[in-house]
Design a protein around this motif. Structure first.
Motif, PDB file in Angstrom:
ATOM      1  N   GLN A  96      42.291  24.446  49.188  1.00  0.00           N
ATOM      2  CA  GLN A  96      41.719  25.252  50.252  1.00  0.00           C
ATOM      3  C   GLN A  96      40.416  25.887  49.789  1.00  0.00           C
ATOM      4  O   GLN A  96      40.034  25.789  48.624  1.00  0.00           O
ATOM      5  CB  GLN A  96      42.701  26.336  50.706  1.00  0.00           C
ATOM      6  CG  GLN A  96      42.962  27.446  49.702  1.00  0.00           C
ATOM      7  CD  GLN A  96      43.999  28.438  50.192  1.00  0.00           C
ATOM      8  OE1 GLN A  96      45.203  28.214  50.038  1.00  0.00           O
ATOM      9  NE2 GLN A  96      43.545  29.546  50.779  1.00  0.00           N
ATOM     10  N   THR A 100      39.068  31.841  51.543  1.00  0.00           N
ATOM     11  CA  THR A 100      40.191  32.106  52.448  1.00  0.00           C
ATOM     12  C   THR A 100      41.417  32.639  51.711  1.00  0.00           C
ATOM     13  O   THR A 100      42.439  32.912  52.345  1.00  0.00           O
ATOM     14  CB  THR A 100      40.593  30.831  53.219  1.00  0.00           C
ATOM     15  OG1 THR A 100      41.132  29.861  52.304  1.00  0.00           O
ATOM     16  CG2 THR A 100      39.399  30.249  53.960  1.00  0.00           C
ATOM     17  N   ASN A 102      44.071  35.085  49.855  1.00  0.00           N
ATOM     18  CA  ASN A 102      44.490  36.467  50.110  1.00  0.00           C
ATOM     19  C   ASN A 102      45.393  37.013  49.011  1.00  0.00           C
ATOM     20  O   ASN A 102      46.017  38.053  49.185  1.00  0.00           O
ATOM     21  CB  ASN A 102      45.235  36.547  51.457  1.00  0.00           C
ATOM     22  CG  ASN A 102      44.324  36.234  52.630  1.00  0.00           C
ATOM     23  OD1 ASN A 102      43.276  36.832  52.785  1.00  0.00           O
ATOM     24  ND2 ASN A 102      44.721  35.269  53.442  1.00  0.00           N
TER      25      ASN A 102
END
Length: 209
Positions: A96, A100, A102
């Motif tokens: 990814q 993005t 977290n």
């Protein structure tokens, strides 16, 4: 200035497919390996962004660091890591975009990721690093030390620029020429250790060129 977005997943996937990976040295970078060797706590959470073939992650894993996470927007190099280290947990191999994420980490290792981002994204990189680190977390690794170019990757930079970028959100523990770079990069790398500042901290490093 509008941000360039051509260095996307397809771009990097194609670079690996065509074996245009001049940044890939085939083993852990010596300065980072040396840093890893002095780490005592093997339970810490570690992230390697833009990990590529992830030799540092493999080295960490084989030396007892089991809370290691890698992320890359290209899938091929992540598959290579899994083939080399089949026991590396799949949920710690993230296909990814770094921006993005977290999660929260104790340590982030920088190795040829920063230099692969278009310079327009450098402030975003600093902000995201600060966001992803735990309150006393650190980011460490290598920056290239040669003239910044609008053509890349890799894009260069210098000590003064890096200090200016990171100074507000990180304590500058070390930012010095690497003394044990591989032969091809000798004199072209800066080794650094930056510690996250708490939100609202205003003390800044005295920037010198």
């Amino acid at each position: 200035m509008k941000k360039k977005n051509n260095l996307n997943g397809s771009y990097w996937e194609n670079r690996y497919k065509m074996e245009q990976t001049g940044w890939d040295i085939g083993l852990p970078s010596t300065p980072i390996k040396t840093y890893i060797d002095q780490l005592k706590d093997k339970t810490i959470s570690i992230l390697i962004p833009g990990a590529g073939n992830s030799y540092e992650a493999e080295y960490l894993w084989l030396n007892g660091f089991k809370n290691v996470c890698v992320v890359d927007i290209a899938k091929r190099p992540l598959d290579n890591l899994k083939k080399r280290t089949p026991n590396f947990p799949s949920d710690q191999i993230l296909h990814q975009d770094f921006f993005t994420l977290n999660n929260a980490f104790d340590l982030i290792i920088e190795q040829t990721f920063f230099c692969a981002l278009h310079p327009n994204y450098r402030k975003d990189y600093v902000d995201k690093m600060h966001e992803l680190l735990k309150p006393t977390g650190k980011v460490t690794g290598l920056f290239f030390n040669f003239e910044l170019s609008e053509f890349g990757p890799p894009f260069g930079g210098n000590k003064k620029e890096y200090l200016s970028l990171f100074n507000k959100k990180f304590n500058i523990d070390i930012l010095e020429p690497s003394i044990n770079s591989i032969k091809q990069r000798k004199g072209k790398e800066l080794f650094f250790i930056f510690e996250k500042k708490p939100n609202g901290t205003n003390k800044e490093y005295n920037i010198k060129s």
